[in-house]
Design a protein around this motif. Structure first.
Motif, short mmCIF file in Angstrom:
data_model
loop_
_atom_site.label_atom_id
_atom_site.label_comp_id
_atom_site.label_asym_id
_atom_site.label_seq_id
_atom_site.Cartn_x
_atom_site.Cartn_y
_atom_site.Cartn_z
N ASP B 83 47.77 10.15 50.07
CA ASP B 83 47.51 11.36 49.31
C ASP B 83 46.03 11.72 49.47
OD1 ASP B 83 48.86 13.27 47.96
OD2 ASP B 83 48.25 12.54 45.99
N LEU B 84 45.74 13.01 49.45
CA LEU B 84 44.34 13.41 49.55
C LEU B 84 43.60 12.92 48.31
CD1 LEU B 84 44.30 17.07 50.86
CD2 LEU B 84 43.94 14.95 52.08
N PRO B 85 42.36 12.52 48.48
CA PRO B 85 41.56 12.12 47.32
C PRO B 85 41.47 13.25 46.31
CG PRO B 85 40.42 11.63 49.37
CD PRO B 85 41.64 12.39 49.73
N ARG B 86 41.52 12.90 45.05
CA ARG B 86 41.42 13.87 43.97
C ARG B 86 40.26 14.83 44.17
NH1 ARG B 86 44.02 11.58 39.79
NH2 ARG B 86 45.07 13.24 38.63
N GLU B 87 39.15 14.25 44.46
CA GLU B 87 37.93 15.01 44.70
C GLU B 87 38.17 16.16 45.69
OE1 GLU B 87 35.37 14.92 42.50
OE2 GLU B 87 34.38 15.47 44.41
N VAL B 88 38.70 15.79 46.83
CA VAL B 88 38.92 16.76 47.90
C VAL B 88 39.85 17.87 47.41
CG1 VAL B 88 39.84 17.09 50.21
CG2 VAL B 88 38.59 15.01 49.65
N LYS B 89 40.93 17.45 46.76
CA LYS B 89 41.86 18.45 46.25
C LYS B 89 41.14 19.44 45.34
CE LYS B 89 46.27 16.00 46.33
NZ LYS B 89 47.45 15.65 45.55
N ARG B 90 40.33 18.90 44.47
CA ARG B 90 39.64 19.78 43.52
C ARG B 90 38.76 20.77 44.25
NH1 ARG B 90 35.98 17.41 39.55
NH2 ARG B 90 34.79 18.98 40.70
N THR B 91 38.02 20.25 45.22
CA THR B 91 37.13 21.13 45.98
C THR B 91 37.92 22.26 46.63
OG1 THR B 91 36.01 19.09 46.54
CG2 THR B 91 35.23 21.10 47.61
N ILE B 92 39.05 21.89 47.23
CA ILE B 92 39.83 22.90 47.92
C ILE B 92 40.35 23.95 46.96
CG2 ILE B 92 41.97 23.27 49.20
CD1 ILE B 92 41.49 20.61 50.60
N ARG B 93 40.92 23.48 45.87
CA ARG B 93 41.40 24.42 44.86
C ARG B 93 40.29 25.38 44.45
NH1 ARG B 93 46.33 23.57 42.54
NH2 ARG B 93 47.06 21.42 42.75
N HIS B 94 39.15 24.81 44.27
CA HIS B 94 38.01 25.59 43.84
C HIS B 94 37.72 26.71 44.84
CE1 HIS B 94 34.47 26.30 41.49
NE2 HIS B 94 33.71 26.29 42.58
N SER B 320 49.22 14.81 55.01
CA SER B 320 49.06 15.12 53.59
C SER B 320 48.21 16.37 53.38
CB SER B 320 48.51 13.94 52.79
OG SER B 320 47.73 13.10 53.57
N ALA B 321 47.26 16.58 54.27
CA ALA B 321 46.45 17.79 54.11
C ALA B 321 47.31 19.03 54.32
CB ALA B 321 45.28 17.79 55.11
N VAL B 322 48.13 19.01 55.36
CA VAL B 322 48.99 20.16 55.61
C VAL B 322 49.92 20.38 54.42
CG1 VAL B 322 50.88 21.06 57.01
CG2 VAL B 322 48.91 20.01 58.11
N ARG B 323 50.49 19.29 53.94
CA ARG B 323 51.41 19.40 52.81
C ARG B 323 50.70 20.03 51.61
NH1 ARG B 323 55.89 16.60 52.29
NH2 ARG B 323 55.25 14.79 53.52
N PHE B 324 49.53 19.53 51.32
CA PHE B 324 48.82 20.02 50.14
C PHE B 324 48.48 21.50 50.25
CE2 PHE B 324 44.72 20.76 47.94
CZ PHE B 324 45.19 20.64 46.64
N ILE B 325 47.94 21.87 51.39
CA ILE B 325 47.50 23.26 51.51
C ILE B 325 48.70 24.21 51.60
CG2 ILE B 325 46.17 24.87 52.94
CD1 ILE B 325 44.15 22.76 53.32
N ALA B 326 49.78 23.74 52.20
CA ALA B 326 50.99 24.58 52.23
C ALA B 326 51.49 24.82 50.81
CB ALA B 326 52.07 23.93 53.08
#
Lengths: 339, 339
Positions: B83-94, B320-326
């Motif tokens: 899974d992507l690190p929480r941090e990274v996810k947050r940054t992307i969402r932001h 996981s990155a593709v999954r998350f951003i999709a």
DNA sequence: CGTTAGCACTCTCTGGCATAGAGTGCTAAT
DNA sequence: ATTAGCACTCTATGCCAGAGAGTGCTAACG
């Protein structure tokens, strides 16, 4: 000022080097052009040209390479702008006539055609009018509390944005608002719309504000959008044999940088501008040359197009190609968006 | 089926090679991971793995490199999707929340973010609905005998085209035409519009025909428009040290080829698809891997995104990155274009 | 039987070296 | 002013030797 003979020699050196990408030596040039002098004489002349800064030496025992100053002199005094062959012109015109109706399509086509014609990279910006004026606006509900705001600006520009409302709103209300705003704003520019926002309901004000924001963003934008073609042409050239050089070039040609690196903003309103090597203000461009021309109608829709490549470039051909395609695009804009 | 130990070894080889880009030798891997076997044992196991096609030899005295089959086994049975690190996810969402309202902007942002996250090239197509339905049309005169036709389709798509008329025409007439056509066509798709063109004046028929043409072109289009980011990431990788390899890659990533080379059309309606090396149908892609996911709402607006890079790719992280951003893009589409 | 130590062998990479080729700059002669 | 001649310089190329990494095989070991 150069003596006649040195000028001729410089011209030969430039042409030879542009073709071969190899430093040109005294002996080689004498043989190739059957000059009525010996290589020793040419060496003397070359020494002078070098002293005066028109050519340079990669290393002691190599041939000569034109300097930026050499290219500049060549472009200004020596070369003759070769008109494009009739054939080529016809082909290009033909391609444009076959193109679809959408403006973006032409622009991309122009970039592709230009890139192919000059075997370098080409950039063509989306044309803008100096100041956008509202022609008509439309509000179409797409959700309970969201509508699509469509602006038709003068010169057939269309802008759209999803607009959220604090509360659910009916299509009837949307229509009423758009009618009122159409009446009030038609023909106005962003500043005028900003001024006349008195005496409005809160919803109307909300929409008007969005309209103003979109329009002034569009005015401020300048040459933000651009189409780039022909990167491959540039990267194929022998100066990019090493892959790190290639990467540098790629950086330069990254979409985001392009409109920043090219001196679109400081362009004279018409005519071709040539920037050779270090004449470019941007550091990243110091090893490249750019041939730029605006296109469109002064006062109306204006865009710019540029060819980017190594300083070792076929200047006459490039200049005439840019000139021709800029004129063609101007015509196309004029016939389609005249008003 | 592989024995447990061989599977573990394959996993180590893949991970090591993906990190270092260097063929991995028996000795090196034993030392690095302090395996409880000697290098000779590992050599025996490697010989078996090679016989079964999971790894291969660049040449006799080099270390081992995973084959396409080896990567395939790794992806299917050995790796665990991190899974992507929480941090990274947050940054992307932001980053997405800061983005503007325009759909194109998100899409480009998604491509940029994805490319950066996986250090490879990323492609994101503009989402389409399976079938466009007309919501509203607008005709705005821009010249004596020309008008701008603006279509608002369901799901907030806007299309525009300049329409020429055989004779001068007044804005009043234009308005009348658009009112009538809005009444007749609202909510209809291209086919229906094509059928109901009886009982119309010639002008109405002219406009209706253009509407139908635009809409069916849009339906047919499929995944034509796409944003590409991160070419540089790919070209920087050691496999592209020689510049001719780079050029090949550039060809692959040329805008025009992209949507043709990627198997967007034959994609399952959801879930991640991984194509490794020669599994790709296109010859040009045989040395690359692709990780693809659709996004959007089944039945509604659908797009696809892909990561493209050498087969030597960090599969778990990429997937996981593709999954998350999709998923993120699906959410964004849902909230903005729900209807 | 699985595991391992030992060893000959293979292939790549690097640096050194000699040579060929292209070009220069200088000098002295025409 | 031009040129022939020549010593000199620098690059590119091919070749060779040695180092390093890795393999595959064999024989021995628990």
């Amino acid at each position: 000022m150069l003596t006649e003979r040195r000028a001729q020699l410089l011209s030969l050196i430039v042409r030879e080097y542009v073709d071969s990408a190899l430093p040109v030596g005294s002996d080689a040039i004498v043989r190739k052009h059957e000059l009525p002098f010996s290589s020793a004489t040419i060496r003397n002349e070359m020494a002078h040209l070098e002293e005066e800064g028109y050519i340079s030496h990669p290393h002691t025992s190599a041939g000569r390479v034109p300097s930026d100053q050499g290219y500049r002199y060549y472009v200004e005094a020596l070369m003759q702008e070769s008109d494009l062959p009739r054939e080529v012109k016809r082909t290009i015109r033909h391609q444009f006539h076959q193109a679809g109706r959408e403006e973006d399509e032409w622009i991309q086509l122009a970039a592709a055609v230009l890139a192919r014609a000059v075997e370098n990279a080409a950039v063509v910006t989306v044309p803008r009018s100096a100041e956008s004026r509202l022609k008509r606006l439309e509000l179409v509900g797409i959700q309970d509390n969201a509508a699509l705001l469509v602006l038709v600006l003068h010169q057939a520009r269309v802008k759209q944005q999803v607009l959220l409302f604090p509360e659910p709103i009916e299509q009837d209300d949307l229509t009423r608002i758009s009618n009122r705003l159409n009446g009030a704003f038609a023909g106005h520019n962003a500043v005028e719309i900003g001024r006349s926002q008195a005496q409005m309901t809160q919803l109307e004000w909300h929409v008007a504000n969005a309209v103003r924001a979109i329009m002034s963003a569009s005015d401020r934008g300048g040459f933000d959008e651009a189409y780039l073609e022909g990167v491959r042409n540039v990267l194929q050239k022998p100066e990019f044999a090493t892959s790190d050089k290639m990467l540098t070039m790629l950086d330069v040609l990254e979409h985001k940088n392009l409109t920043r690196l090219l001196p679109f903003a400081s362009l004279p309103p018409e005519g071709i501008t040539v920037r050779i090597g270090a004449e470019n203000e941007e550091d990243a461009m110091r090893e490249y040359s750019v041939v730029i021309s605006p296109y469109g109608m002064p006062g109306g829709m204006m865009g710019a197009m540029a060819v980017v490549g190594p300083t070792r470039m076929h200047y006459p051909e490039t200049i005439s190609a840019v000139r021709f395609i800029a004129e063609l695009m101007s015509e196309m804009l004029a016939t389609h968006y005249d008003e």
